[in-house]
Design an enzyme around this catalytic site. Structure first.
Site, short mmCIF file in Angstrom:
data_model
loop_
_atom_site.label_atom_id
_atom_site.label_comp_id
_atom_site.label_asym_id
_atom_site.label_seq_id
_atom_site.Cartn_x
_atom_site.Cartn_y
_atom_site.Cartn_z
N GLU A 32 0.80 -1.23 0.00
CA GLU A 32 0.00 0.00 0.00
C GLU A 32 0.83 1.28 0.00
O GLU A 32 0.41 2.29 -0.54
CB GLU A 32 -0.96 -0.02 1.20
N GLU A 42 3.55 -8.04 9.08
CA GLU A 42 2.20 -7.52 9.30
C GLU A 42 1.39 -8.49 10.18
O GLU A 42 0.65 -8.06 11.05
CB GLU A 42 1.50 -7.36 7.95
C1 BGC Z 1 -2.77 -1.71 6.34
C2 BGC Z 1 -2.64 -1.50 7.81
C3 BGC Z 1 -3.70 -0.50 8.17
C4 BGC Z 1 -4.98 -1.24 7.95
C5 BGC Z 1 -6.21 -0.61 8.44
C6 BGC Z 1 -4.07 -2.40 6.11
O1 BGC Z 1 -4.32 -2.77 4.83
O2 BGC Z 1 -1.70 -2.37 5.78
O3 BGC Z 1 -1.47 -1.54 8.39
O4 BGC Z 1 -3.57 0.14 9.35
O5 BGC Z 1 -5.13 -1.65 6.63
O6 BGC Z 1 -6.67 -1.40 9.38
#
Ligand code: BGC
Length: 908
Positions: free
Chosen positions: A481, A791
């Site tokens: 992202e 993650e």
């Molecule tokens: C991101 C996170 C972000 C989240 C929202 C994800 O796709 O990578 O780190 O905070 O979305 O909950």
């Protein structure tokens, strides 16, 4: 050595070139070989060309950081020297001087015109492939991208140049050349900001690049964040659909006369060697199309077209604030192999953010394709770990066929550890590749090591995830992202402050947050705001602003203030914080969960309940305690259902953050001397706390949402009545035991997990969690070979299978903060470490630890060694600070600056 004054900084940087703050901040560091040194007075004199702009006179004051300039108005393009004299409490004096140079202080200084190469506006991407992310559903079309544009202008200089500056920026990302040479090593300028209101320009010293007679200036401009696709959804043209450039060269001749060269209709442009350059997809460089000398005078610009001038005004232009993005490290591949599928693979040995530099020889037209990934499969084949069809992370180089060629992408970056190389002509070796690590070029300020190599690897992984996610803005991940998710940043902020000097970096991002705040006080979840997440480009009210994410507006300024002691960060953001808290208050007061809304309509809601509901923030979608393991992961199959942790906790978590933010507002209002506000937030905070306790905590101190994370948050925020805390803490301990001694906390609660255990007498349990090696745990990641933070805890399954999540997400690395404070024992009692707390909490599994932090006041160091009951603690306390040293199993000492060593036998 006596007294020395060093490390002079203006607006957080040493001798900054091109600032536009009206009241820059001055800071310095004292060093002395004497003990208990405090600054007793300082004097700053700011001069420009001999003229005194500001003289503080001798100020009897101990402050040595963030002194605000309050002299004559600063003029544009001026070199200012600031002379500093300091006196200490031992009668010593020291002096030093440094410089800063202003850029454009007024919009009227801009004479240049925005120029746009003649091109078809960049494609808009109407829907095609659909992606349902659970919380947003996005559609995107085929990948179509445009070539980068080159712009040039020739000019004559009549005389010998004494000094010259270039001020430049772009709609897109750019680099600039003068007479064939790049003017700086800055990457991806002007960086990622909320361009409509905040577009940075860079200042370059080009004095040595100019010559009397013919000269030329050139710019290469790619899509970048401005025109290109941004975010996982891949919607392009977030800010505009035309690439553009703006530059102004200010030249001073030897005789003092001046000349100005600006971007205007006299510039010409041409598409160049970059066929496309996209932050997410990657870059294609056709070397046969290079026009190497395009920024040299006399270049035959055949086929180059005129540019058009465009009006965008200059209101949104700001000088670069903080450190720009650069190549901050160069690694070499550690291994090359051919995979079972016949792919040529390259291992960097480290998950990084950046790109490669490749050397290659071959016939013209040969195409080499580099696919970047963080994972390989168990057989050693390429494996893409990214969801999102538009994110390729693929660079393509087409050879020109002229001996050794060097390819380095110019306008993209990737998150990767492995590269699949296709089409490389001939044999390749490790020597043919350099791995360029790219991030905002901030000073590394903290280091932690201890006797346990696994914890050292964890500290390494945390640091590398920070590097990978601090490129212009704080991001969630550098491969998928690349977005400024607010929640991730607030969770990691304390750890970030230790590892690197992030003050300017985060202040700039907060400035963007202020811009992006909605009228009603909402803070978008991503800063700069990405329209791509909201297909119409309009943020639907109330649905895209989450508790724990939006609260970054309060939490991050506070964390910065705590760490650096720079009050301006509170002042600058105070209105934003207030608006955010008012948004919560308004929402809580006026919205009821559906069920209660119905009860109200039916007249079945008691007045008491209605009253309590006014202080509960419990409507709309929130990410909750995001990625709570037991709710989001299937550890057997590796399946992830991220959204489940949101659904399970989004009713209760927002009120906890309402308490958190109002609690911080009490302290912030106090720090700013706003007494009325302080009283207001105290009352509000107490009412919310009471409402929470009444609604969610039973008479035994238990909470219905039976999750570790909720207990952690409730205990941390003081939501369990004092007399019931023991019960709640013991329930938390029990839950951990029931879970096989493993954590089960999500994004928002992880930062407090180990502290809550320590604060409630469960130190050993905290260490047990830290030393846990089964999934989910920090050392599980280490055991499975992680080189960055993941993650999701089970990114690599116990059998070694890699799953499709990010391998470079810093959020769970927030444990770093606890490690530095508790294992290292380096903590603060007053903002900015003006008063330091040295208080290691040793565990028998660790024999020694060493922690060093370069604070605003200078280097703080703690090292301790334990041999059975014998303890040795050594510490360095910088001048102009004091410390409380709590010797573990020993006494507490109050002390001033100096180097201290304590050897003693611990009393247990
Ligand atoms: C991101 C996170 C972000 C989240 C929202 C994800 O796709 O990578 O780190 O905070 O979305 O909950």
């Amino acid at each position: 050595m006596g007294l020395i004054v060093s490390n002079l900084k203006c607006d957080h940087r040493k001798n900054p070139l091109g600032i536009d703050s009206k009241n820059p901040l001055f800071s310095w560091e004292l060093q002395s070989d004497e003990k208990n040194v405090l600054q007793s007075a300082y004097q700053i004199t700011v001069k420009s060309g001999g003229h005194i702009l500001w003289d503080t006179g001798r100020c009897e004051c101990g402050r040595s950081a963030f002194i605000r300039y309050e002299g004559e108005n600063l003029k544009s393009g001026t070199v200012c020297v600031w002379e500093l004299t300091v006196w200490d409490n031992h009668g010593n004096m020291a002096a030093a001087q440094a410089e800063f140079e202003t850029a454009f202080m007024n919009k009227e200084d801009w004479k240049a015109k925005w120029i746009e190469p003649v091109q078809t506006p960049a494609y808009h991407e109407p829907p095609q492939t659909s992606m349902d992310m659970g919380f947003c559903s996005i559609e995107a079309k085929d990948i179509k991208m445009q070539p980068a544009q080159m712009v040039r202008k020739e000019f004559i200089l009549e005389k010998q140049v004494r000094s010259a500056r270039a001020y430049a920026t772009a709609h897109g990302v750019y680099y600039m050349l003068v007479n064939g040479q790049r003017v700086s090593d800055i990457q991806l300028a002007p960086g990622n900001t909320a361009y409509g209101d905040y577009l940075e320009y860079q200042t370059y010293d080009i004095s040595s690049l100019l010559q009397p007679g013919s000269n030329a200036v050139g710019m290469v401009i790619g899509d970048g964040w401005y025109v290109g696709k941004v975010g996982i959804a891949g919607q392009s043209c977030q800010y505009g659909d035309m690439l553009g450039g703006l530059f102004q060269l200010e030249i001073t001749y030897e005789d003092g006369s001046k000349a100005v060269v600006v971007s205007d209709e006299e510039c010409t442009a041409s598409a160049g060697h970059i066929q496309y350059a996209d932050i997410y997809v990657g870059e294609c460089h056709d070397a046969g199309k290079e026009q190497k000398d395009f920024s040299m005078p006399g270049f035959g610009a055949d086929g180059w077209k005129n540019v058009t001038a465009a009006e965008y005004g200059y209101e949104n232009l700001r000088a670069q604030y903080g450190d720009p993005v650069r190549v901050c490290d160069v690694l070499k591949p550690v291994k090359i192999w051919t995979s079972p599928k016949g792919e040529i693979m390259l291992d960097v040995g480290q998950v990084v953010c950046g790109h490669v530099r490749m050397r290659v020889k071959g016939a013209a037209g040969t195409k080499v394709v580099l696919d970047h990934t963080e994972t390989i499969d168990r057989e050693g084949n390429y494996q893409c770990n990214i969801i999102g069809k538009l994110i390729l992370q693929q660079d393509v180089y087409i050879l020109k066929g002229e001996g050794e060629e060097v390819f380095e992408p110019e306008f993209t970056f990737h998150g990767f550890r492995y590269i699949r190389v296709s089409g490389y002509p001939g044999e390749m070796t490790e020597d043919d590749f350099d791995i360029l690590v790219i991030n905002s070029d901030m000073e590394r300020t903290g280091r932690f090591t201890c006797s346990d190599s696994r914890l050292n690897q964890l500290a390494h992984n945390i640091y590398w995830s920070q590097r990978g996610n601090m490129l212009s803005i704080p991001t969630d991940c550098p491969q998928r992202e690349k977005a400024g998710w607010t929640g991730d940043a607030q969770i990691f902020a304390p750890t970030a402050c230790f590892n690197m000097d992030v003050i300017a970096f985060l202040k700039r991002w907060l400035a963007n947050m202020r811009i992006e705040q909605r009228e009603d006080g909402q803070i978008p979840n991503i800063i700069p705001y990405l329209k791509a997440y909201h297909p119409n480009g309009v943020m639907p009210s109330n649905t895209h602003c989450s508790a724990g994410w939006g609260d970054a507006a309060v939490i991050i300024p506070w964390r910065l203030y705590e760490n650096y002691g720079d009050k301006s960060v509170l002042e600058e953001n105070y209105d934003m914080m207030k608006k955010w808290v008012e948004y919560i208050r308004f929402t809580a007061e006026n919205e009821l969960p559906e069920e209660l809304e119905n009860k109200l309509k039916e007249g079945k809601l008691t007045d008491k309940e209605r009253e309590r509901q006014k202080y509960l923030w419990n409507t709309n979608f929130h990410f909750g305690d995001w990625l709570t393991p037991s709710v989001s992961f299937n550890f057997e199959t590796g399946d992830v259902d991220m959204i489940q942790s949101a659904f399970k906790t989004m009713d209760i978590v927002p009120t906890i953050f309402y308490v958190y933010s109002t609690g911080l507002m009490i302290k912030i209002a106090e720090a700013l001397g706003k007494k009325e506000d302080q009283a207001y937030y105290r009352t509000l905070n107490e009412k919310v706390k009471t409402a929470f306790t009444e609604e969610y905590v039973d008479e035994n101190g238990y909470i219905q949402t039976n999750l570790q994370g909720i207990y952690v948050l409730a205990l941390q925020m003081g939501l369990i009545p004092e007399q019931l805390k023991r019960n709640a803490a013991s329930r938390l301990d029990e839950m951990i035991k029931e879970n096989g001694g493993k954590l089960d906390t999500g994004f928002l609660s992880v930062p407090f997990l180990l502290d809550v255990l320590c604060d409630n007498g469960y130190e050993k349990a905290a260490y047990d969690l830290l030393f846990q090696e089964e999934c989910p745990s920090w050392l599980y990641e280490v055991k499975m070979g992680a080189t960055t933070m993941w993650e999701a805890w089970q990114a690599v399954l116990p059998d070694g299978t890699n799953t499709s999540v990010s391998y470079n997400h810093y959020a769970f690395g927030c444990v770093g903060d606890w490690m530095y404070r508790k294992i290292g024992g380096l903590d603060k009692l007053e903002p900015g470490y003006k008063k330091i707390l040295i208080a290691p909490v040793p565990d028998e599994r660790i024999d020694s630890a060493e922690t060093v932090y370069q604070s605003v006041y200078g280097k703080i160091a703690v090292s301790w060694k334990r041999n059975g009951q014998n303890m040795c603690v050594e510490t360095v306390i910088p001048a102009n600070t004091s410390a409380r040293i709590k010797l573990p199993g020993g006494e507490t000492v109050e002390t001033g600056s100096g180097t201290y060593r304590y050897e003693y036998t611990m009393q247990m």
